[in-house]
Design an enzyme around this catalytic site. Structure first.
Site, short mmCIF file in Angstrom:
data_model
loop_
_atom_site.label_atom_id
_atom_site.label_comp_id
_atom_site.label_asym_id
_atom_site.label_seq_id
_atom_site.Cartn_x
_atom_site.Cartn_y
_atom_site.Cartn_z
N ASP A 2 0.87 -1.16 0.00
CA ASP A 2 0.00 0.00 0.00
C ASP A 2 0.91 1.22 0.00
O ASP A 2 1.79 1.34 0.85
CB ASP A 2 -0.86 -0.02 1.27
CG ASP A 2 -2.24 0.57 1.06
OD1 ASP A 2 -2.30 1.69 0.54
OD2 ASP A 2 -3.23 -0.08 1.43
N ASP B 214 -3.08 4.70 -2.30
CA ASP B 214 -4.13 5.23 -1.43
C ASP B 214 -4.64 6.58 -1.93
O ASP B 214 -3.85 7.45 -2.30
CB ASP B 214 -3.52 5.39 -0.03
CG ASP B 214 -4.55 5.70 1.05
OD1 ASP B 214 -5.42 4.86 1.29
OD2 ASP B 214 -4.48 6.80 1.64
N GLU C 220 10.92 -10.48 -16.91
CA GLU C 220 10.59 -11.38 -15.80
C GLU C 220 9.17 -11.13 -15.30
O GLU C 220 8.39 -12.04 -15.11
CB GLU C 220 11.56 -11.12 -14.64
CG GLU C 220 12.93 -11.69 -14.85
CD GLU C 220 12.93 -13.17 -14.57
OE1 GLU C 220 12.88 -13.53 -13.38
OE2 GLU C 220 12.97 -13.95 -15.53
N HIS D 33 -11.38 -2.81 3.42
CA HIS D 33 -11.32 -2.48 4.85
C HIS D 33 -12.08 -1.21 5.21
O HIS D 33 -12.14 -0.84 6.37
CB HIS D 33 -9.86 -2.36 5.27
CG HIS D 33 -9.16 -1.23 4.56
ND1 HIS D 33 -8.96 -1.23 3.19
CD2 HIS D 33 -8.65 -0.07 5.01
CE1 HIS D 33 -8.35 -0.11 2.84
NE2 HIS D 33 -8.14 0.62 3.93
N ASP D 34 -12.63 -0.52 4.20
CA ASP D 34 -13.37 0.72 4.46
C ASP D 34 -14.87 0.56 4.33
O ASP D 34 -15.62 1.50 4.66
CB ASP D 34 -12.92 1.81 3.47
CG ASP D 34 -11.47 2.21 3.65
OD1 ASP D 34 -10.99 2.22 4.80
OD2 ASP D 34 -10.80 2.52 2.63
C1 GLC Z 1 -7.97 5.32 2.17
C2 GLC Z 1 -7.86 4.09 3.02
C3 GLC Z 1 -8.51 4.34 4.34
C4 GLC Z 1 -7.79 5.49 5.00
C5 GLC Z 1 -7.78 6.72 4.10
C6 GLC Z 1 -6.81 7.74 4.59
O1 GLC Z 1 -9.28 5.60 1.83
O2 GLC Z 1 -8.41 2.98 2.36
O3 GLC Z 1 -8.52 3.22 5.16
O4 GLC Z 1 -8.41 5.80 6.22
O5 GLC Z 1 -7.36 6.39 2.79
O6 GLC Z 1 -5.50 7.31 4.40
#
Ligand code: GLC
Ligand code: CA
Length: 551
Positions: free
Chosen positions: A108, A210, A269, A342-343
């Site tokens: 990430d 992100d 590769e 995760h959001d």
């Molecule tokens: C993105 C991430 C989230 C985070 C936000 C700020 O949306 O997925 O979890 O809180 O960015 O970094």
């Protein structure tokens, strides 16, 4: 040790086009040292599970040193590993372990903001004349005092925090602990591209970027206009339209530069990939594939397509979404689909257990790279968290609005033992109440479990060229039935998904000749001929092909 047998259409160059991505939220995957928080050695221990599941790449949410104000999305050092997750040595070992199993590893990358504890910000804030002052967004108070404009933070409150010592405000799209970098400053860009190189040299296969669309802000810091569609009581950050804070002109240049950096490391590769986190309307999303240069697109290879995450769960709605998305893709663009992250609330909580099986079949049979969120393959649901146990800053700042993200971050249940095999200590978030049955060990023994369905669909997708890389053709399924075909050369499969509560007869015109079931969401008809009076049961999905063609 398990190793992939390979993918029918996948070559080194385009693994991201035909493979499957699996998102790991590292705090919640596997703890190895009893502190109740998942870590890198924990992930390493579970790689064989991921190979057996049948995914191709892991994307791991942030693992860098962080004060954890936003659980790792507030980074105080881009080039190290947080002690809670392990060490650089653990990371290198994980890369090697993943590679030896044929798994790709995606990190990430959080370019929009650092932590307020990052040395860059500490230096920037130290004085108006600091060499890094312009690395962040510093503005004088408005003429009458107060924040420089009306911009709002995404986690509640204004997007500006006053710094007493230097008498200016700094901008932050999220928490005050997450000051925004100034992407108009060439030194910032150069420093951040070096961060990419640091991890590319260590062997990572790419990055999920992100909030990519947030990087540039209006040069003259104009007020955002009110959002006429805003409903009082909702997420207050939606009360304004993000006209001057997201998706600004100039973003395509930034994206091209980032792509140039990862391309420095793409060789025969293996290609390195960028996946953009972009919550944008369809046409704007398409721009992030980039312009065509010598016949190739030069933006992010996979601009995340989040439409299934927010869609009304009806066959006609999804049908429209898929058709429009397919039609909007620029030539050569790789489609992709996402059901959860995760959001966002988990798919099984949104659409129920039967609906989640249909959703799994949809995700894994559409044309395009699927991204799976850990635990969805078990049918995990959102796990409620008591108000005094809340961890997520979004829920803490804006309680009771249903925005909190702890429920979808519950630890992975590996078995039915103490703490579901996630930890020997106290898990950082509560485990699922249903973990006695919803766990890897139990589901692995049950040929009709959600896990069995995911494994079956992933294996089928890997093996079957039509599913893996075939074209997409919308069919007319009738009310509540989503129908489409995937075709590759002589191979054709038909997918029928019943979103309704009733059994429906399947029209003969939809059936491949001499049709056999390659996959059924119930896992109870696989390999069976469809028969003379075929029926699609309530909330059932089927993948069908001609018997002879299936070998
Ligand atoms: C993105 C991430 C989230 C985070 C936000 C700020 O949306 O997925 O979890 O809180 O960015 O970094
Ligand atoms: Ca741990």
């Amino acid at each position: 040790m398990w190793k992939h047998e390979g993918n029918s259409a996948m070559s080194a160059d385009d693994w991201w086009r035909y493979g499957t991505v699996y998102q790991i939220y590292p705090r919640s995957f596997q703890d190895s040292n009893g502190d109740g928080i998942g870590d890198l050695p924990g992930i390493a221990r579970r790689l064989d599970y991921l190979v057996t599941l049948g995914v191709d790449a892991l994307w791991i949410s942030p693992i860098y040193p962080s004060p954890m104000a936003d659980f790792g999305y507030d980074i105080s050092d881009y080039c190290d590993i947080d002690w809670r997750f392990g060490s650089l040595a653990d990371f290198d070992a994980l890369v090697a372990d993943a590679k030896s199993r044929g798994l790709k590893l995606i990190l990430d990358f959080v370019p929009n903001h650092t932590s307020d504890r990052h040395p860059w910000f500490i230096e920037s804030r130290s004085a108006r004349g600091s060499a890094k002052r312009d690395w962040y967004l510093w503005r004088d108070p408005a003429p009458g005092g107060g924040p420089p404009n009306n911009w709002l933070g995404n986690f509640g409150g204004p997007a500006w925090t006053f710094d007493e010592a230097t008498g200016q405000y700094y901008g932050h799209s999220f928490l005050p602990e997450q000051p925004d970098l100034n992407w108009r400053n060439p030194e910032v860009r150069a420093a951040m591209y070096e961060v990419l190189r640091f991890w590319l040299r260590r062997g990572v296969d790419g990055f999920r970027v992100d909030v990519l669309y947030h990087l540039l802000k209006d040069e003259t810091f104009r007020d955002n206009p009110p959002n006429p569609a805003f409903v009082a009581g909702g997420d207050p950050s939606h009360s304004l339209l993000p006209l001057y804070t997201t998706d600004l002109p100039g973003m395509q240049q930034v994206v091209r530069e980032m792509r140039g950096v990862v391309d420095e490391f793409s060789d025969g590769e293996s290609a390195r990939v960028l996946i953009g986190e972009l919550y944008l309307p369809l046409q704007r999303l398409m721009a992030y594939y980039g312009a065509t240069k010598s016949g190739l697109l030069h933006g992010v290879q996979l601009p995340f397509n989040f439409q299934l995450i927010s869609a009304d769960w009806q066959a006609a709605v999804i049908d429209r979404i898929v058709r429009d998305y397919e039609a909007a893709l620029p030539p050569g663009a790789a489609p992709n689909w996402v059901l959860g992250n995760h959001d966002k609330p988990r798919i099984a909580s949104r659409v129920g257990p039967a609906g989640a099986r249909v959703a799994a079949m949809l995700l894994l049979t559409l044309r395009g790279t699927p991204t799976l969120y850990y635990g969805d393959e078990l049918g995990m649901t959102d796990v409620p968290v008591a108000p005094d146990q809340v961890q997520d800053p979004l829920e803490r700042n804006l309680p009771g609005k249903g925005l909190g993200r702890d429920p979808q971050r519950s630890p992975m249940p590996w078995g039915d033992g103490a703490n579901a095999g996630f930890t020997d200590g106290k898990p950082w978030l509560p485990l699922m109440a249903e973990r006695a049955t919803c766990n890897v060990a139990s589901e692995a023994c049950d040929p009709r479990s959600m896990l069995a369905l995911y494994r079956h669909l992933l294996a089928l997708r890997r093996r079957d060229a039509a599913l893996n890389s075939g074209s997409y053709e919308a069919l007319t399924g009738g009310a509540n039935v989503l129908a489409y075909a995937r075709t590759h050369g002589a191979q054709r499969v038909v997918v029928l998904l019943n979103f309704g509560d009733d059994d429906v007869p399947i029209a003969q015109t939809l059936l491949p000749p001499d049709a056999v079931v390659l996959a059924s969401t119930g896992m109870d008809r696989n390999g069976s001929p469809i028969g003379a009076s075929p029926t699609l049961r309530a909330h059932e999905g089927l993948v069908l092909a001609t018997a002879a063609a299936t070998g």
